[in-house]
Design an enzyme around this catalytic site. Structure first.
Site, PDB file in Angstrom:
ATOM      1  N   ARG A 337       0.908  -1.168   0.117  1.00  0.00           N
ATOM      2  CA  ARG A 337       0.434  -0.234  -0.055  1.00  0.00           C
ATOM      3  C   ARG A 337       0.704   1.165  -0.237  1.00  0.00           C
ATOM      4  NH1 ARG A 337      -5.101  -1.800   1.529  1.00  0.00           N
ATOM      5  NH2 ARG A 337      -5.288  -3.661   0.033  1.00  0.00           N
ATOM      6  N   ARG A 347       6.360   5.637   5.230  1.00  0.00           N
ATOM      7  CA  ARG A 347       5.797   4.065   5.742  1.00  0.00           C
ATOM      8  C   ARG A 347       6.321   3.197   4.378  1.00  0.00           C
ATOM      9  NH1 ARG A 347       0.481   3.071   8.501  1.00  0.00           N
ATOM     10  NH2 ARG A 347      -0.730   4.129   6.152  1.00  0.00           N
ATOM     11  N   ARG A 353      -3.370  -6.640   8.365  1.00  0.00           N
ATOM     12  CA  ARG A 353      -4.742  -7.237   7.692  1.00  0.00           C
ATOM     13  C   ARG A 353      -4.711  -6.990   5.764  1.00  0.00           C
ATOM     14  NH1 ARG A 353      -7.061  -1.400   9.567  1.00  0.00           N
ATOM     15  NH2 ARG A 353      -7.171  -3.506  11.752  1.00  0.00           N
ATOM     16  N   TRP A 500     -10.786  -3.882  11.220  1.00  0.00           N
ATOM     17  CA  TRP A 500     -10.606  -3.026   9.661  1.00  0.00           C
ATOM     18  C   TRP A 500     -10.525  -1.498  10.168  1.00  0.00           C
ATOM     19  CZ3 TRP A 500     -14.167  -0.567   7.156  1.00  0.00           C
ATOM     20  CH2 TRP A 500     -13.575  -0.597   5.813  1.00  0.00           C
ATOM     21  N   ASP A 502     -10.031   1.244  11.303  1.00  0.00           N
ATOM     22  CA  ASP A 502      -8.602   2.130  11.862  1.00  0.00           C
ATOM     23  C   ASP A 502      -9.820   2.623  13.066  1.00  0.00           C
ATOM     24  OD1 ASP A 502      -7.204   0.682  10.679  1.00  0.00           O
ATOM     25  OD2 ASP A 502      -6.874   2.448   9.025  1.00  0.00           O
ATOM     26  N   LYS A 642     -14.017   9.645   5.392  1.00  0.00           N
ATOM     27  CA  LYS A 642     -13.682   8.233   5.249  1.00  0.00           C
ATOM     28  C   LYS A 642     -14.604   8.046   6.040  1.00  0.00           C
ATOM     29  CE  LYS A 642      -9.494   7.924   6.261  1.00  0.00           C
ATOM     30  NZ  LYS A 642      -7.999   7.422   5.731  1.00  0.00           N
ATOM     31  N   GLU A 643     -14.116   7.037   7.515  1.00  0.00           N
ATOM     32  CA  GLU A 643     -14.878   6.156   7.553  1.00  0.00           C
ATOM     33  C   GLU A 643     -16.054   6.345   8.735  1.00  0.00           C
ATOM     34  OE1 GLU A 643     -11.313   6.395   7.807  1.00  0.00           O
ATOM     35  OE2 GLU A 643     -11.017   4.066   8.093  1.00  0.00           O
ATOM     36  N   GLN A 696     -10.287   3.936  -2.602  1.00  0.00           N
ATOM     37  CA  GLN A 696     -10.858   3.943  -0.588  1.00  0.00           C
ATOM     38  C   GLN A 696     -12.379   4.704  -0.446  1.00  0.00           C
ATOM     39  OE1 GLN A 696      -9.118   5.780   2.573  1.00  0.00           O
ATOM     40  NE2 GLN A 696      -8.367   4.332   2.723  1.00  0.00           N
ATOM     41  N   THR A 715      -6.017   0.027  -2.604  1.00  0.00           N
ATOM     42  CA  THR A 715      -6.994  -0.349  -1.441  1.00  0.00           C
ATOM     43  C   THR A 715      -8.205  -1.884  -1.599  1.00  0.00           C
ATOM     44  OG1 THR A 715      -9.647   0.352  -1.657  1.00  0.00           O
ATOM     45  CG2 THR A 715      -8.226   1.362  -2.967  1.00  0.00           C
TER      46      THR A 715
HETATM   47  C1  NOJ Z   1      -7.401   1.828   5.609  1.00  0.00           C
HETATM   48  C2  NOJ Z   1      -6.439   1.092   6.119  1.00  0.00           C
HETATM   49  O1  NOJ Z   1      -5.486   0.312   5.280  1.00  0.00           O
HETATM   50  C3  NOJ Z   1      -6.956  -0.105   6.042  1.00  0.00           C
HETATM   51  O2  NOJ Z   1      -6.270  -1.734   6.691  1.00  0.00           O
HETATM   52  C4  NOJ Z   1      -8.400  -0.087   7.124  1.00  0.00           C
HETATM   53  O3  NOJ Z   1      -9.292  -1.324   7.345  1.00  0.00           O
HETATM   54  C5  NOJ Z   1      -9.004   0.558   6.304  1.00  0.00           C
HETATM   55  N1  NOJ Z   1      -8.895   1.894   6.104  1.00  0.00           N
HETATM   56  C6  NOJ Z   1     -10.712   1.395   7.490  1.00  0.00           C
HETATM   57  O4  NOJ Z   1     -10.108   1.429   8.285  1.00  0.00           O
END
Ligand code: NOJ
Length: 812
Positions: A337, A347, A353, A500, A502, A642-643, A696, A715
């Site tokens: 990634r 990084r 994961r 999963w 973050d 995002k999330e 993403q 992604t």
């Molecule tokens: C990106 C991260 O690389 C992934 O590990 C994670 O599951 C997702 N964001 C969701 O937070």
């Protein structure tokens, strides 16, 4: 609004309106050398590590965007006018110049028509040589004789991303350049073997034909848009020990009307001698080796792509699955990634994961890489059964001390920094590895892999003892036992640092998603164990227990609760003030096989009701608006991004798969269609990002930029889209001893075909749907012979190696 189209015959995405709103990227290289470039040749090149071995420089987050790059300037030596073969950096007016960018599979072609000259710059990296080839064609369409100067340009980096951005008092005086035998050599003096070369098929030692110093070529108070050397028509022959360096070689070309010429530039890893060897290999008359290298690259991709080709009534799905989604999934597994325009090299290594999931997606097209990634992950597992969240595979390999220590040698951190404790473990990380291993075995039939032995991260000493060594099967048991052990007061898996997601703070809390994932991993593991003749009764009992806890604790009457905070408060329940419904718990309840059919239907109806938008499914609803640190960082992310209730792409395919498990093919396709980048090819004013790649996330309806896609290419949505579409929607799934065909498609689909290569035999599968059903297989014949059909679809026995088999399946 459209900026390009999918060229089906060449498998290219063709950008024919070049002023796209954001960078549209592509990757070149398939092994150790990798380049990330946009539609205007901006981007960078690295060798093995984007953090420690960056070959060319990139100024991320800069203005103008995404510079520098690997550019070819053309100058009319009669008028002094000049341009680049990629639209930027010179940026000629689009009223006068026509630019096209063709993003292909591991190559890019920049095409330009300007002032009667047609030009093309192709960038690619041969399969087996660490060199970037710039294959340049020029044709004189102007009807008169033309005298042109052509200049290459790329800016060298100091390898280490940090050294490249700080502490210049050292780097500026420990790297140098020289020109000899027609080769520019960039020397990282502080490395034992830190060299790059730049050369061309014809070189000239006169000072006006090369520059190694960036600032001399560009000139003071100028940029790549107007380099002084190009403007004045000559280089200065600059080089120096110390400074900032570049690869500029000038070529002089005279073209009669209608005449064409071809120039080759080579940017490679290694010193001047390496450059000479590569030049003599590729720069022979007519450049047959360049053509062969390009052909080999095409065949490399052709071979992968031919492993699974579909022909369905859905043109977008055909295009994505047959080319782009597989390509995206492969690039993720090959390069991980941390190399893009978003992750710009700070990084490195593998996310546990992400890599575990990536390895699961392409065992048919890249079994070697899937396997080697799985092995790296097995070695990155602790004997406690959790994975090292972010690690460099080299940490868990035997290492010999480098002869010469330089700042760019990949460092071996102290053990305490390599192997973190449970507190920093993400509870889902290692669980993903189990299905990846099982899918790898199902694909390849490599059952003996389960008995191979590998070390553990915490007991391995890279400079000494190998520590505890156990079989792959034992590694899997430790993962499952860890999750069985690490449960909270409700009997649901602890979230530990995170699952999963973050951004959900499950520290001290419990995660529904991890428990469902545990269930999924157990189902895979038990199936494998039984096939291997092992006693898995302990894990069968564990499966039942996990399922019961999930149904008992997580079913809240309307959908599946997302988890519990450290104080025991439910996350994602009807009583929650915000973030009531979440994708992860509801899709995984079904996908894992843990939910009852009835609850599954209700849960997925809630997903449709609360999370569906025209651009895909949101991660949760309603968005969080008030910071709540017990719930987590997600509550401090802007609404719709995002999330926090964005359309997070990665979990979308979980919903497609879940719907197929419930038998709802039309619903699965509705969800598929909403996210599908292909469908947004003519909505770029909304999407902005490239329509050939999943991103993403896409901004959700709570955000002003609803529909705008962010972070392309790297992604997990790539692999998951491929996995869900091929294995669940089209239903072509390898099992240990049979190829299963179990489609779940829209009722209106009359038929579709799939050509699948599995264990060295070809299966030409035709699926007919005369009764307009979504799911169910009534009959299946292989080469005219009926085979077993049941609730789980048709089971086609393994056919002999090299055979080509005709399979007909009738749904009903
Ligand atoms: C990106 C991260 O690389 C992934 O590990 C994670 O599951 C997702 N964001 C969701 O937070």
């Amino acid at each position: 609004m459209k900026y390009g189209y999918f060229d089906q015959s060449t498998r290219e995405y063709v950008i024919d309106r070049i002023d796209v709103p954001v960078s549209w990227t592509n990757y070149i290289g398939v092994k150790d050398m990798c380049g990330v470039f946009n539609h205007t040749a901006g981007g960078y090149l690295f060798y093995k590590s984007p953090e420690f071995h960056r070959i060319t420089r990139f100024r991320p987050n800069g203005v103008p965007m995404d510079r520098p790059g690997h550019y070819v300037y053309v100058r009319d030596d009669d008028t002094g006018d000049y341009w680049t073969l990629s639209w930027q950096p010179v940026g000629k007016s689009l009223d006068k110049a026509k630019y096209v960018c063709r993003h292909g599979l591991s190559y890019i072609k920049y095409q330009c028509e300007y002032s009667g000259i047609w030009g093309q710059q192709t960038l690619f990296i041969p399969l087996d040589d660490p060199v970037e080839i710039w294959d340049v064609l020029l044709r004189n369409d102007s009807g008169k004789r033309r005298r042109l100067s052509v200049f290459s340009y790329s800016e060298f980096s100091f390898h280490h991303i940090q050294i490249d951005n700080q502490n210049f008092q050292m780097s500026l005086y420990a790297a140098g350049s020289s020109y000899k035998d027609g080769i520019i050599e960039h020397d990282l003096f502080y490395e034992a073997t830190g060299y790059q070369y730049f050369t061309s098929d014809i070189t000239n030692d006169d000072a006006s034909y090369f520059d190694c110093l960036r600032d001399v070529f560009i000139g003071q108070y100028r940029t790549e848009t107007n380099p002084i050397a190009v403007e004045s028509g000559a280089c200065s022959g600059s080089f120096e020990l110390g400074g900032n360096h570049c690869g500029v070689i000038r070529r002089v070309v005279e073209l009669e009307p209608g005449a064409e010429t071809r120039l080759i530039f080579l940017l490679g890893e290694g010193d001047r001698d390496a450059g000479k060897k590569i030049r003599s290999k590729y720069c022979t008359s007519g450049f047959p080796e360049v053509d062969t290298a390009f052909k080999n690259l095409s065949n490399f991709w052709k071979d992968k792509i031919e492993k699974l080709q579909i022909n369905t009534p859905h043109e977008g799905m055909n295009t994505m699955i047959n080319t782009w989604t597989l390509y995206q999934a492969e690039i993720n597994v090959i390069f991980s990634r941390f190399a893009s325009f978003i992750e710009v090299g700070g990084r490195t290594g593998l996310g546990y994961r992400d890599t575990s999931q990536d390895a699961m997606m392409v065992p048919h097209s890249n079994p070697e890489k899937s396997r080697s990634r799985i092995v790296e992950l097995l070695k990155g597992l602790t004997s406690d059964g959790y994975g090292i969240h972010l690690f460099s595979p080299e940490w868990f390999e035997k290492r010999t001390a480098p002869a010469f220590k330089s700042p760019t040698v990949v460092p071996l951190p102290p053990k305490s920094n390599r192997v973190h404790g449970i507190k920093d473990a993400c509870a889902d990380d290692a669980l993903w590895l189990i299905p990846s291993i099982v899918e790898y075995i199902r694909e390849t039939g490599d059952f003996s892999f389960a008995e191979e032995k590998y070390s553990y991260a915490d007991t391995f000493d890279p400079e000494g003892n190998e520590g505890l060594i156990e079989t792959v099967f034992d590694h899997m048991k430790r993962i499952l036992d860890f999750s069985a052990r690490e449960i909270g007061p409700h009997g649901i898996c602890k979230g530990l640092r995170a699952d999963w997601n973050d951004c959900l703070n499950l520290g001290g809390g419990e995660s529904a998603m991890v428990s469902f994932l545990h269930h999924w991993a157990l189902v895979h593991f038990c199936a494998l164990g039984k096939r291997l003749g092992k006693d898995v009764s302990k894990y069968e009992e564990m499966t039942v227990k996990v399922r019961e806890s999930c149904e008992h604790e997580l079913w809240n009457g309307s959908w599946y609760t997302r988890g519990f905070t450290s104080s025991g408060r439910g996350i994602g329940t009807p009583a929650s003030k915000e973030g009531k419904v979440h994708m992860e718990s509801n899709t995984w309840a079904v996908l894992s096989g843990a939910a009852s059919h009835e609850h599954g239907i209700t849960a997925m109806d809630a997903v449709d009701k609360y999370l569906y938008t025209k651009y895909g499914l949101k991660l949760c609803d309603p968005a969080f608006s008030e910071p709540d640190d017990e719930v987590g960082f997600v509550t401090r992310v802007y609404k719709g991004l995002k999330e926090n209730a964005a359309i997070f792409s990665h979990p979308n395919p979980w919903a497609w798969a879940a719907e197929t498990m419930l038998g709802r093919g039309d619903r699965a396709m509705k969800f598929y269609d909403s996210l599908c980048p292909y469908n947004q090819n003519d909505q770029i004013e909304v999407r902005k990002a490239e329509p050939y790649m999943y991103c993403q996330f896409v901004a959700g309806p709570d955000h002003t930029a609803f529909g705008r896609a962010h972070h392309p290419f790297m992604t997990g949505s790539a692999g998951w889209s491929y996995f869900a579409a091929t294995r669940f929607m089209l239903g072509i799934r390898p099992d240990f001893d049979s190829l299963v065909v179990d489609p779940c498609v829209p009722e209106g689909w009359p038929s579709f075909t799939v050509r699948r290569v599995w264990r060295n035999a070809v299966y030409n599968i035709t699926v007919e749907n005369p009764n307009k059903v979504s799911k169910g297989v009534k009959e299946c014949k292989v080469n005219g012979q009926s085979v077993k059909c049941g609730k789980a679809g048709a089971e086609i026995p393994v056919q002999s190696k090299g055979s080509e088999n005709q399979v007909t399946v009738v749904m009903g």
